[in-house]
Enzyme design. Structure first.
Site, PDB file in Angstrom:
ATOM      1  N   THR A  69      44.233  48.850  41.704  1.00 17.43           N
ATOM      2  CA  THR A  69      44.411  47.406  41.583  1.00 17.43           C
ATOM      3  C   THR A  69      45.733  47.138  40.884  1.00 17.43           C
ATOM      4  O   THR A  69      46.202  47.948  40.098  1.00 17.43           O
ATOM      5  CB  THR A  69      43.260  46.768  40.765  1.00 17.43           C
ATOM      6  OG1 THR A  69      42.041  47.037  41.437  1.00 17.43           O
ATOM      7  CG2 THR A  69      43.405  45.265  40.627  1.00 17.43           C
ATOM      8  N   ASN A  88      40.808  48.912  45.812  1.00 15.10           N
ATOM      9  CA  ASN A  88      39.632  49.399  45.080  1.00 15.10           C
ATOM     10  C   ASN A  88      39.945  50.697  44.358  1.00 15.10           C
ATOM     11  O   ASN A  88      40.676  50.677  43.382  1.00 15.10           O
ATOM     12  CB  ASN A  88      38.393  49.492  45.961  1.00 15.10           C
ATOM     13  CG  ASN A  88      37.141  49.640  45.092  1.00 15.10           C
ATOM     14  OD1 ASN A  88      37.126  49.119  43.976  1.00 15.10           O
ATOM     15  ND2 ASN A  88      36.140  50.347  45.544  1.00 15.10           N
ATOM     16  N   ASP A 130      32.432  47.812  46.535  1.00 16.24           N
ATOM     17  CA  ASP A 130      32.133  46.733  45.585  1.00 16.24           C
ATOM     18  C   ASP A 130      30.832  46.012  45.952  1.00 16.24           C
ATOM     19  O   ASP A 130      30.305  45.234  45.165  1.00 16.24           O
ATOM     20  CB  ASP A 130      33.289  45.728  45.509  1.00 16.24           C
ATOM     21  CG  ASP A 130      34.439  46.243  44.656  1.00 16.24           C
ATOM     22  OD1 ASP A 130      34.203  47.118  43.804  1.00 16.24           O
ATOM     23  OD2 ASP A 130      35.579  45.785  44.842  1.00 16.24           O
ATOM     24  N   GLY A 184      41.755  47.428  36.638  1.00 17.68           N
ATOM     25  CA  GLY A 184      40.834  48.258  35.850  1.00 17.68           C
ATOM     26  C   GLY A 184      39.364  48.006  36.086  1.00 17.68           C
ATOM     27  O   GLY A 184      38.560  48.139  35.162  1.00 17.68           O
ATOM     28  N   GLY A 185      38.964  47.638  37.318  1.00 18.12           N
ATOM     29  CA  GLY A 185      37.536  47.445  37.611  1.00 18.12           C
ATOM     30  C   GLY A 185      36.967  46.359  36.697  1.00 18.12           C
ATOM     31  O   GLY A 185      37.647  45.371  36.401  1.00 18.12           O
TER      32      GLY A 185
HETATM   33  O1  DON Z   1      37.432  43.903  43.026  1.00 14.30           O
HETATM   34  C1  DON Z   1      37.052  44.693  42.177  1.00 14.30           C
HETATM   35  O2  DON Z   1      36.380  44.377  41.219  1.00 14.30           O
HETATM   36  C2  DON Z   1      37.470  46.140  42.299  1.00 14.30           C
HETATM   37  N1  DON Z   1      37.734  46.456  43.668  1.00 14.30           N
HETATM   38  C3  DON Z   1      38.645  46.374  41.433  1.00 14.30           C
HETATM   39  C4  DON Z   1      39.035  47.809  41.423  1.00 14.30           C
HETATM   40  C5  DON Z   1      39.965  48.125  40.359  1.00 14.30           C
HETATM   41  O3  DON Z   1      40.350  47.309  39.571  1.00 14.30           O
HETATM   42  C6  DON Z   1      40.397  49.524  40.292  1.00 14.30           C
HETATM   43  N2  DON Z   1      41.235  49.729  39.208  1.00 14.30           N
HETATM   44  N3  DON Z   1      42.279  49.317  38.918  1.00 14.30           N
END
Ligand code: DON
Length: 586
Positions: A398, A418, A440, A490-491
């Site tokens: 991300t 993702n 997700d 960061g998820g």
């Molecule tokens: O949309 C989301 O919540 C995830 N796909 C985000 C993934 C993410 O931030 C990975 N790390 N940076």
């Protein structure tokens, strides 16, 4: 605790002051792409679009044309816009596709490879923003020019990209089948043995970006590129079709709006959970006695010597003078995150009338106050206190960027593939790395996704839906003018790192660079843990443990990119030092 001790460095290459415009992205060349467009007379949207196309080339591990995202736009004197160009489940998606030979749901199928790929939204999203909200002073060729130039050069891996490549190579050596399945990506990674430099060949992106410059979104969603995307997905067991690509549309949404601590906050609505979770957490925190909360903040972040008799922050204790104990602010912060993440798990999914009603509930200030009153200032709540009946990694793929232009127009934009390198499928001849955003979604309500998130029936994988996201592009306004543009990668830590950066400004009156640099904590309800960055002091850790929290060390908690506009109109931008970003501006 001196959480700001590290901020006294005199030289901070990851922050700048500017008087006209500023862009903060997690690569220097991408920030410069946006600044260049602003120098040519573009507005914040033009700059964000140029930056995002540049990131598609230079952050292939994090975002790109094969992914999706959200963009939040503040227009001075006009209503704000939220653009949803999140990936969408192909029309032929069925839960049964994710079952193994024994009819058991198999998380590996939704995590990597063809069945993990959602219909990419980035190209349509960026061009929609550019066509509808750009200045009109910049042509499509101009906005894509910096990205095309970057694609012509070798992409030398920085620390973040090197780590991503290392993780990819490790998975190929541990599972030899991955080397065959993801051969396209393997072959694009080149190591120059003479000097040990790792490069990625991005030259195929040149023709793809040129096709977009020439034909617009149709150059990507129809014709030869679309066919290659479909062939790549289907050859690895996926179900995407040419119709899925041709029919993909951007959604224009009304941002989530709430007022907290004297600021108006614009957040991203579902399918992002960011606006609702940040709004709920802020409302809970705002229910505590404000001067007590500010004292507690000072105690935890600035100095050890707070007045002997400070106000306790517990709601309803405005006249109750007590000692502010160490760790009280961070404890209340963590306890306020828990119910909001529990609501995320139980109530949120793609946009629908039921989900909208849940968002309204999450943002209800009276409900927040009741939750605040149930929080014990001395003791961590058991996770079962919230939504017990719902059984519902760190930074991956991300990238967030923030922009403020000369006229006070602001853009917060978060994009993703993702996990690192998404599905790991590279579409031959195009440079496009396809997302794995289908992960997700949930396969069932008891299996956590790659980020340990459990989610309700509302986020079960289904055709045509967009999966729940943590991406949280956010804009804070003061008296109608932009004050802070912020977001992170960061998820689920996106939400908490964005929130903490905002709170340093709202409650701590800190500068944005201090706010970005401060070590962070993270709690997402389940797992029932408080993650802490190395900079969090031993005294704070002890005080949290004494309150019953279980701590876990985490090197990074989100990567924040932010721009602030201080009351005299000057700008300051800061990129999280951990990911190596550099702002640009003038
Ligand atoms: O949309 C989301 O919540 C995830 N796909 C985000 C993934 C993410 O931030 C990975 N790390 N940076």
């Amino acid at each position: 605790m001196l959480l700001f001790a590290g901020c006294a460095e005199s030289r901070r290459p990851w922050t700048i002051d500017a008087s006209r415009y500023a862009v903060a992205a997690d690569r220097a060349d991408a920030s410069q792409a946006g600044a260049q467009i602003l120098a040519q007379g573009g507005n914040a949207v033009d700059a964000a679009v140029a930056t995002a196309f540049a990131l598609a080339v230079v952050r292939p591990e994090s975002c790109g044309l094969g992914g999706g995202g959200f963009m939040l736009i503040h227009r001075p004197g006009d209503s704000p816009i939220a653009l949803d160009y999140r990936e969408q489940a192909p029309a032929d998606t069925r839960l049964a596709l994710y079952r193994d030979a024994n009819n058991r749901l198999d998380p590996a199928r939704i995590r990597r490879g063809g069945l993990s790929v959602g219909i990419p939204g980035t190209v349509r999203g960026l061009l929609h923003a550019f066509d509808n909200y750009g200045s009109g002073n910049i042509t499509r060729e101009q906005v894509l020019a910096p990205a095309i130039r970057l694609a012509m050069q070798p992409l030398v891996a920085d620390a973040h990209l090197s780590d991503a490549i290392e993780a990819f190579r490790k998975s190929c050596s541990e599972q030899p089948d991955n080397r065959r399945r993801f051969a396209g990506l393997s072959l694009a990674i080149l190591t120059d043995d003479a000097v040990g430099r790792t490069r990625i060949d991005r030259s195929d992106m040149v023709s793809t970006l040129r096709a977009i410059a020439e034909h617009g979104a149709e150059g990507f969603y129809e014709g030869g590129i679309a066919q290659r995307i479909v062939d790549t997905v289907r050859s690895d067991g996926g179900v995407m079709s040419r119709t899925d690509l041709a029919d993909y549309r951007v959604r224009e949404l009304t941002p989530i709006q709430c007022s907290c601590f004297g600021y108006d906050v614009l957040g991203m609505p579902p399918p992002s959970s960011g606006g609702a979770v940040i709004g709920e957490t802020l409302h809970i925190l705002e229910s505590f006695n404000e001067s007590g909360l500010r004292e507690a903040y000072q105690r935890d972040y600035i100095d050890r010597d707070v007045p002997e008799a400070a106000l306790c922050a517990q709601p309803g204790t405005s006249s109750h003078v007590q000692h502010v104990q160490p760790g009280e602010y961070v404890h209340l912060l963590v306890e306020s995150m828990k119910p909001a993440f529990a609501d995320r798990a139980a109530l949120l999914g793609d946009a629908s009338p039921e989900v909208s009603a849940s968002v309204a509930r999450m943002l209800n200030a009276s409900r927040a106050r009741r939750i605040a009153e149930s929080i014990d200032v001395r003791r961590a709540a058991a996770w079962t206190q919230y939504h017990e009946s719902v059984m519902v990694g760190d930074d991956g793929g991300t990238s967030h960027l923030s922009v403020i232009d000369t006229n006070g127009m602001a853009v917060a934009c978060t994009e993703s593939v993702n996990l690192l390198f998404g599905s790991r499928l590279l579409v031959p001849g195009t440079g496009v790395i396809l997302n794995d955003t289908m992960d997700d979604f949930s396969l069932d309500t008891s299996t956590p996704n790659a980020f340990g998130l459990r989610q309700s029936e509302r986020n079960i994988v289904r055709a045509g839906a967009r999966p729940l996201s943590s991406m949280s592009p956010t804009i804070m306004l003061k008296d109608g003018d932009v004050r802070l543009v912020v977001g992170a990668s960061g998820g689920p830590r996106i939400i908490t790192s964005t929130l903490q950066t905002m709170l340093h400004v709202m409650v701590g009156d800190r500068r944005v660079d201090d706010a970005v640099a401060a070590p962070r904590v993270h709690n997402q309800w389940l797992p029932d843990l408080v993650y802490v960055q190395p900079g969090v002091s031993a005294a704070l850790r002890d005080s949290l443990r004494r309150r019953g929290h279980t701590l876990k060390e985490s090197k990074t908690i989100g990567h924040v990119q932010a721009v602030e506009r201080v009351p005299d109109g000057r700008l300051r931008a800061a990129c999280d030092p951990d990911k190596g970003g550099r702002p640009a501006g003038r």
